[in-house]
Design a protein around this motif. Structure first.
Motif, PDB file in Angstrom:
ATOM      1  N   PRO A  43       1.205   7.464   3.382  1.00  0.00           N
ATOM      2  CA  PRO A  43       0.946   8.945   2.985  1.00  0.00           C
ATOM      3  C   PRO A  43       1.753   9.754   2.143  1.00  0.00           C
ATOM      4  N   ARG A  54       0.812  -1.166   0.095  1.00  0.00           N
ATOM      5  CA  ARG A  54      -0.058   0.105  -0.059  1.00  0.00           C
ATOM      6  C   ARG A  54       0.801   1.312  -0.058  1.00  0.00           C
ATOM      7  N   TYR A  55       0.457   2.335  -0.724  1.00  0.00           N
ATOM      8  CA  TYR A  55       1.289   3.558  -0.741  1.00  0.00           C
ATOM      9  C   TYR A  55       1.195   4.236   0.967  1.00  0.00           C
ATOM     10  N   TYR A  99      -8.720  16.085   0.234  1.00  0.00           N
ATOM     11  CA  TYR A  99      -7.219  15.988   0.118  1.00  0.00           C
ATOM     12  C   TYR A  99      -6.788  16.448  -0.936  1.00  0.00           C
ATOM     13  N   ALA A 105      -9.212  12.919  -7.583  1.00  0.00           N
ATOM     14  CA  ALA A 105      -9.394  11.887  -6.334  1.00  0.00           C
ATOM     15  C   ALA A 105     -10.001  10.619  -6.719  1.00  0.00           C
ATOM     16  N   ILE A 128      -0.153  13.013  -5.711  1.00  0.00           N
ATOM     17  CA  ILE A 128      -0.943  13.920  -5.854  1.00  0.00           C
ATOM     18  C   ILE A 128      -0.340  15.200  -6.335  1.00  0.00           C
ATOM     19  N   VAL A 182      -8.283   8.737  -3.655  1.00  0.00           N
ATOM     20  CA  VAL A 182      -8.261   9.395  -2.470  1.00  0.00           C
ATOM     21  C   VAL A 182      -9.510  10.436  -2.281  1.00  0.00           C
ATOM     22  N   SER A 183      -9.635  11.214  -1.268  1.00  0.00           N
ATOM     23  CA  SER A 183     -10.668  11.957  -1.131  1.00  0.00           C
ATOM     24  C   SER A 183     -10.303  13.388  -1.846  1.00  0.00           C
ATOM     25  N   HIS A 184     -11.544  14.039  -2.416  1.00  0.00           N
ATOM     26  CA  HIS A 184     -11.494  15.244  -3.251  1.00  0.00           C
ATOM     27  C   HIS A 184     -10.832  16.398  -2.116  1.00  0.00           C
ATOM     28  N   LYS A 213       1.409   8.847  -1.144  1.00  0.00           N
ATOM     29  CA  LYS A 213      -0.052   9.421  -1.957  1.00  0.00           C
ATOM     30  C   LYS A 213       0.303  10.796  -2.142  1.00  0.00           C
ATOM     31  N   ARG A 214       0.614  11.777  -1.413  1.00  0.00           N
ATOM     32  CA  ARG A 214       1.015  12.985  -1.379  1.00  0.00           C
ATOM     33  C   ARG A 214       1.851  13.235  -2.503  1.00  0.00           C
TER      34      ARG A 214
END
Length: 105
Positions: free
Chosen positions: A30, A27-28, A63, A54, A37, A59-61, A33-34
């Motif tokens: 945090p 899993r990525y 974020y 997202a 993005i 991921v959440s919009h 993921k950042r």
């Protein structure tokens, strides 16, 4: 080594790599993921709304919107660009903080 060769542009290749790593690797984190993005907002999905980015990255919009705002504040993204909606129409990019309405008593 097994290789999958596909036709497509850079955006499709980048997204396929991100998704393949998410599916086949650990899993990525945090931070990863950042980074993904930020990379997406600065390059391949610069003209996409936060909701679309997202959805594509899982991921959440909110974020994505928060990171976009940080990039704008840091001068890494110009404020006031345009966004291409899913229907192909363009609109002015807005990323202003939401204000809440309160009823006066």
């Amino acid at each position: 080594v097994e290789v999958e060769l596909r036709e497509g542009d850079f955006e499709e290749a980048w997204l396929a790599g991100y998704r393949a790593n998410a599916k086949n690797a650990l899993r990525y984190t945090p931070a990863q993921k950042r980074h993904a993005i930020e990379t997406a907002l600065l390059t391949v999905f610069a003209d996409k709304p936060a909701t679309r980015v997202a959805q594509l990255l899982g991921v959440s919009h909110s974020y994505v919107s928060g990171i976009r705002r940080e990039l704008i504040d840091a001068g890494r993204i110009a404020e006031g660009g345009t966004i291409v909606r899913a229907d192909g129409k363009t609109r002015a990019a807005t990323n202003a903080p939401r204000t809440t309405c309160s009823s006066a008593s």
